[in-house]
Enzyme design. Structure first.
Site, PDB file in Angstrom:
ATOM      1  NE  ARG A 121      -4.086   1.930   0.768  1.00 34.42           N
ATOM      2  CZ  ARG A 121      -4.997   2.325  -0.124  1.00 34.42           C
ATOM      3  NH1 ARG A 121      -4.947   1.915  -1.385  1.00 34.42           N
ATOM      4  NH2 ARG A 121      -5.989   3.096   0.243  1.00 34.42           N
ATOM      5  CB  THR A 398      -8.776  -0.398  -7.929  1.00 33.85           C
ATOM      6  OG1 THR A 398      -8.750   0.845  -7.258  1.00 33.85           O
ATOM      7  CG2 THR A 398      -8.223  -1.499  -7.087  1.00 33.85           C
ATOM      8  CB  THR A 416      -5.504   0.807  -6.678  1.00 30.40           C
ATOM      9  OG1 THR A 416      -6.327   1.887  -7.111  1.00 30.40           O
ATOM     10  CG2 THR A 416      -4.905   1.146  -5.329  1.00 30.40           C
ATOM     11  CG  ASN A 418      -7.669   6.498  -4.983  1.00 30.08           C
ATOM     12  OD1 ASN A 418      -8.581   5.670  -4.901  1.00 30.08           O
ATOM     13  ND2 ASN A 418      -7.732   7.639  -4.378  1.00 30.08           N
ATOM     14  CG  ASP A 440      -8.235   5.488  -0.737  1.00 29.69           C
ATOM     15  OD1 ASP A 440      -9.299   6.011  -1.110  1.00 29.69           O
ATOM     16  OD2 ASP A 440      -7.723   4.510  -1.305  1.00 29.69           O
ATOM     17  CB  SER A 469      -7.037  -0.041   0.959  1.00 30.35           C
ATOM     18  OG  SER A 469      -7.397  -0.616  -0.271  1.00 30.35           O
ATOM     19  CB  SER A 470     -12.405  -0.601  -0.388  1.00 26.25           C
ATOM     20  OG  SER A 470     -12.896   0.529   0.286  1.00 26.25           O
ATOM     21  N   GLY A 491     -13.109  -0.874  -7.555  1.00 25.88           N
ATOM     22  CA  GLY A 491     -14.295  -0.016  -7.445  1.00 25.88           C
ATOM     23  C   GLY A 491     -14.498   0.584  -6.071  1.00 25.88           C
ATOM     24  N   GLY A 492     -13.413   0.976  -5.389  1.00 30.72           N
ATOM     25  CA  GLY A 492     -13.565   1.619  -4.084  1.00 30.72           C
ATOM     26  C   GLY A 492     -14.342   0.716  -3.127  1.00 30.72           C
TER      27      GLY A 492
END
Ligand code: GLY
Length: 587
Positions: A121, A398, A416, A418, A440, A469-470, A491-492
């Site tokens: 990340r 992403t 990603t 983002n 984020d 993060s998702s 997709g977030g």
């Protein structure tokens, strides 16, 4: 108990339809494609690209990335090598979604059953402050989304190199050179041209982005050949010299110099100090399966586990047979409960205390206890998990890709920059699209980010911290610890809810992964309090949800997922989402 009372309710009056006579949606009735061996196969435009084979399989969002993975398998690489090569190719052919200027989470299963979680990340620079996106006390979301302040230290190359070194088989350079070659030679832009067109206004604010993506100020078409010689050179040098070239060499220097000149804060020290971290995978139980997800700074692992834990209380298969709308209703109900917890409790567990009790089965039972069949219940705020003061986790952008082989190696990886083209900046001379992952973070309490997500202190900015993060790469294992499926999405926050629905469809409803991924989806993220549904969701289900009080809003497509399923006869089934033109391949 709760399960029984729910079933009793479903056998009572059902809004808008009669039990037992509910029309099975067309996607659920459709037979599996008869032939899908070894190559991408689509019977209907709405079908996932699916392929099965017994030696190896891959699904990514781009055909060139999937083909690269296949070449690597054929050259003797394992699923880790194939995933690394596919990931690098995505940097070149799908750079608006992910790339070496961004970050990733990867779950890797080895043949002995051991699962490694690699956190690549992005990370805030040492000069980052909680108020860096405020001016005169007012939040400036634009700054966290576009331009130099939006960029976090990229983690992608560090994570890929760690994967390759520790778990791969082929030489590192062999995994990067195919991507360098395509960057040099060029490729037809296809749907990427549309993404450039949609972002042309912001991209053209940055001279290097304009020069590469909008040469002469002209918007490209699907047939435009995109050549990226600087990116090719960057990839070649990283192939020969390793991650050092990126983090402690010319690339760190070029990016930091460029960002600082434009008003950014990242320094060469920020790059030099970056490391891909090993995390402890989050393992929970669901209907006799082990669900392995990614721990913080992913919110996905915890929330998929939370939602599945709440759904344990309901017999989804029976409910679906009697009234499919009820399953969508239940999904929406568990989504808003989990997402309310996300907004309060979650952040980088190295910096904030994320309670382990969030996935406690008793706590999840409590959260689900007020779910009613006939109507939605407003969720006013987060829950209070047990031992919240003492037990903590310790340690359409992403893209998700997945690979597996007959030896037992499995990779589920989400990566990603983002939002599309991240910060919209390409560092001159490098070809690298720089992320805007700083968005984020929660830039101020209650202020929504690009995905409409709000957060609290747990996800506030701090130097060196990683934004929540998702991304939810997930591996589901059976009671014998053998893989059953992998799934993940782009997709977030819709990643989390998409992953949930794919797992439920395979595990509860017995659908194959390609149908599970293709089926219409719903999404609820607590704030705003609305139920998003895909516009092809059956009208009867839609009105049933409305009658239960959901504020329904139809949208084109919710997330883009890829997955793999072990069919039990030695066959692997790979599936790429029909919502994008991804490709599944297998042999
Ligand atoms: N950048 C989207 C996410 O990590 O959730």
């Amino acid at each position: 108990m709760l399960r029984r009372s729910f079933l009793q309710q479903t056998t009572a009056a059902v809004v808008g339809t009669t039990l037992g006579s509910f029309a099975t949606p067309s996607w659920a009735k459709r037979p599996l494609p008869a032939e899908r061996h070894g190559r991408a196969h689509r019977l209907f435009p709405s079908d996932a690209s699916a392929a099965s084979g017994s030696k190896f399989a891959v699904a990514t969002v781009h055909e060139l990335a999937s083909r690269t993975a296949l070449d690597i398998f054929r050259a003797g690489g394992n699923a880790v090598d194939a995933a690394v090569a596919a990931s690098c190719m995505l940097s070149v052919v799908d750079g608006h979604n992910s790339g070496i200027g961004g970050g990733c989470f990867a779950l890797v299963r080895a043949p002995d059953g051991q699962i490694t979680a690699i956190d690549g990340r992005e990370q805030a620079g040492a000069a980052a402050t909680p108020d860096m996106f405020l001016r005169d006390g007012q939040p400036q979301p634009k700054w966290s989304q576009t331009g130099p302040l939006a960029v976090g230290v990229p983690g992608q190359i560090a994570a890929l190199q760690r994967m390759s070194k520790q778990l791969g088989r082929l030489p590192w350079r062999d995994l990067l050179l195919p991507a360098a070659e395509v960057a040099d030679r060029g490729f037809l832009m296809g749907r990427l041209a549309k993404v450039v067109a949609a972002n042309a206004g912001e991209l053209s604010q940055f001279p290097e982005s304009q020069r590469i993506l909008l040469p002469g100020g002209k918007v490209p078409t699907a047939k435009t050949l995109l050549r990226q010689p600087e990116l090719a050179e960057t990839l070649r040098q990283i192939a020969e010299q390793g991650g050092e070239y990126f983090y402690r060499g010319p690339i760190a220097q070029q990016i930091a110099t460029h960002l600082q000149a434009a008003g950014g804060i990242l320094t060469t020290d920020d790059f030099a100090g970056y490391e891909a971290k090993l995390r402890t995978p989050l393992t929970t139980q669901y209907r006799g399966h082990r669900v392995v997800g990614f721990p913080p700074p992913s919110s996905g692992g915890i929330h998929v586990a939370q939602m599945l834990g709440m759904l344990e209380l309901f017999d989804l298969r029976q409910v679906f047979q009697r009234d499919p709308a009820s399953v969508y209703h239940l999904w929406l109900e568990v989504m808003q409960r989990a997402m309310a917890d996300r907004a309060h409790w979650l952040g980088d567990a190295d910096y904030t205390q994320v309670p382990r009790g969030l996935v406690d089965p008793g706590y999840l039972f409590q959260l689900a206890a007020d779910i009613q069949y006939g109507q939605t219940r407003p969720v006013n705020g987060h829950g209070l998990p047990p031992e919240a003061e003492s037990q903590f986790f310790g340690d359409k952008h992403t893209t998700h890709l997945t690979t597996a082989d007959h030896e037992g190696w499995v990779v589920a990886m989400t990566q990603t920059v983002n939002t599309s083209f991240g910060s919209k900046m390409i560092a001159p001379g490098t070809g690298i699209v720089l992320n805007n992952e700083m968005d984020d973070f929660s830039i101020a309490p209650g202020v929504a980010n690009a995905f409409g997500l709000i957060g609290a202190q747990a996800n506030a900015i701090a130097p060196g911290k990683r934004p929540l993060s998702s991304m939810s790469p997930t591996i589901v294992l059976n009671a014998d610890n053998q893989p059953v499926l992998t799934c993940g999405a782009a997709g977030g926050p819709r990643i989390i809810t998409t992953t949930l629905q794919a797992i439920c469809r395979v595990v509860d409803l017995g659908q194959p992964i390609d149908q599970a991924i293709a089926a219409p989806r719903v999404h609820q993220q607590w704030r705003p309090a609305e139920a998003l549904i895909e516009s092809n969701l059956d009208e009867t289900i839609k009105s049933s949800l409305e009658q239960r009080g959901h504020q329904v809003r139809a949208t084109g497509s919710l997330a883009v997922a890829q997955g793999l399923q072990w069919l039990g006869d030695g066959q692997l089934l790979a599936a790429a989402d029909p919502r994008a033109s991804g490709t599944a391949l297998a042999e």
